[in-house]
Design an enzyme around this catalytic site. Sequence first.
Site, short mmCIF file in Angstrom:
data_model
loop_
_atom_site.label_atom_id
_atom_site.label_comp_id
_atom_site.label_asym_id
_atom_site.label_seq_id
_atom_site.Cartn_x
_atom_site.Cartn_y
_atom_site.Cartn_z
N ARG A 70 19.86 38.47 30.44
CA ARG A 70 20.39 37.81 31.65
C ARG A 70 19.54 38.14 32.87
O ARG A 70 19.64 37.45 33.89
CB ARG A 70 21.82 38.26 31.89
CG ARG A 70 22.79 37.88 30.78
CD ARG A 70 24.11 38.61 30.93
NE ARG A 70 24.82 38.21 32.13
CZ ARG A 70 25.87 38.86 32.63
NH1 ARG A 70 26.30 39.98 32.05
NH2 ARG A 70 26.48 38.42 33.71
N ASP A 81 33.60 42.12 41.12
CA ASP A 81 33.54 41.62 39.76
C ASP A 81 34.98 41.55 39.26
O ASP A 81 35.92 42.02 39.92
CB ASP A 81 32.67 42.55 38.89
CG ASP A 81 32.14 41.86 37.64
OD1 ASP A 81 32.58 40.74 37.31
OD2 ASP A 81 31.26 42.45 36.97
N HIS A 115 32.82 45.68 30.65
CA HIS A 115 34.02 45.01 30.14
C HIS A 115 34.93 46.00 29.42
O HIS A 115 36.14 45.77 29.29
CB HIS A 115 33.63 43.87 29.19
CG HIS A 115 32.95 42.73 29.87
ND1 HIS A 115 31.59 42.69 30.07
CD2 HIS A 115 33.45 41.59 30.42
CE1 HIS A 115 31.28 41.56 30.70
NE2 HIS A 115 32.38 40.89 30.92
N ARG A 126 29.37 28.73 30.50
CA ARG A 126 30.70 28.20 30.15
C ARG A 126 30.67 26.73 29.76
O ARG A 126 31.40 26.31 28.87
CB ARG A 126 31.68 28.40 31.32
CG ARG A 126 31.69 29.79 31.92
CD ARG A 126 31.87 30.90 30.91
NE ARG A 126 31.89 32.21 31.57
CZ ARG A 126 31.70 33.36 30.95
NH1 ARG A 126 31.50 33.38 29.64
NH2 ARG A 126 31.71 34.50 31.62
N LYS A 151 24.53 38.78 41.80
CA LYS A 151 25.26 39.87 41.15
C LYS A 151 24.29 40.79 40.43
O LYS A 151 23.17 40.37 40.13
CB LYS A 151 26.32 39.31 40.20
CG LYS A 151 25.78 38.39 39.09
CD LYS A 151 26.93 37.71 38.35
CE LYS A 151 26.40 36.87 37.21
NZ LYS A 151 27.44 36.07 36.56
N HIS A 152 24.69 42.05 40.20
CA HIS A 152 25.92 42.73 40.58
C HIS A 152 25.53 43.82 41.57
O HIS A 152 24.98 44.84 41.18
CB HIS A 152 26.59 43.35 39.37
CG HIS A 152 26.87 42.38 38.26
ND1 HIS A 152 25.91 41.99 37.34
CD2 HIS A 152 27.99 41.71 37.93
CE1 HIS A 152 26.43 41.13 36.47
NE2 HIS A 152 27.71 40.94 36.81
N ASP A 184 30.71 30.97 35.69
CA ASP A 184 29.51 31.72 35.28
C ASP A 184 28.66 30.79 34.44
O ASP A 184 28.89 30.63 33.23
CB ASP A 184 29.90 32.95 34.44
CG ASP A 184 30.59 34.02 35.26
OD1 ASP A 184 29.92 34.59 36.13
OD2 ASP A 184 31.77 34.29 35.01
#
Length: 339
Positions: free
Chosen positions: A142, A255, A185, A74, A172-173, A66
């Site tokens: 995002r 996901d 999450h 990351r 995504k998504h 990601d």
Amino acid sequence: MSESKAFILGCSGQTLLREEIRFYRGECPWGFILFARNISEPEQIRDLVAGLRDCVGREDAPIFIDQEGGRVQRLRPPLAPNYPPAAAIGEIYQRDHEAGLRAAWLHGRLHGFDLARYGVTADCLPVLDVPVENASDVIGERAYGRDPEVVARLGRAAAEGLMAGGVLPVMKHIPGHGRALVDTHFELPTVHEPLEQLRQHDFIPFRALNDLPAAMTAHVVFDAIDPKGPATTSAKVVADIIRGEIGFDGLLMSDDISMKALAGDFSDRAAVILNAGVDIVLHCNGVMEEMRAIASKVKALEGEAAKRAERALSVIGAGHKDSEDELRAEFAQYFAIMA
């Protein structure tokens, strides 16, 4: 070499444990995904990536990450520059459409340079979700903006930039996460919007980019379509909306199934997802007990799913011979990137 199985897995740390090596060799996941916990310095990343591919005996095993920019990134300095989030590109577009589209393309292309250094071949980008008022900020900046047509244009440019760098983009998504009121999450959101409104707003970017090679599902319930479960586990959403109305025929991956939005044990989650028509199960946290449970239900990647996977892999390559220095200098005209 064993036949690849229909899942993508993470690993626990910066080097592979003996238990992980044995497990990956025996189960042969189609691909792997890296997170911040797996990353320290250049040679370590390259060695880890090479080790993962060696486990499955495939040099073309895709390595996902990601790497969006903003808070979801990351690789950080000094491994890669800090990049702006998608919303900042959207702001450029509002001032100057051509500049915004160019910035979005450069954003993807520069990620391609960064990822190629470490053998990473797939980026979970672009984010095509269109946030609405009062939605959870799990998407937030995002997203490229709140106009679905703008999101589609900028998402297309970013995806083309990645592919110009030989990197597989994963949109995504699908079919849309922008209305979620809670963070998937931790909780499962339910969207109560009528189907016609979803068609006229949320689905637009995905329909416009339905020719892209890969997409990631949303852990979101759309009660106008299927009130019983999220898109990730819904055969009706996959068949009628993602494959049907949106017209996406690329590789469909879930996901992360370790997110708390999903219910049931991990073997059940994997079985339900694959039975719904999703091609690939994604599990990210590297917890061995969970991976073993998933592996017990995941079968060989075959049939139409295998054909889609092959088409997705065909995007990966050396990349165009662009001048990295020139493109970074051009991008810096739009953004001040802190090294």
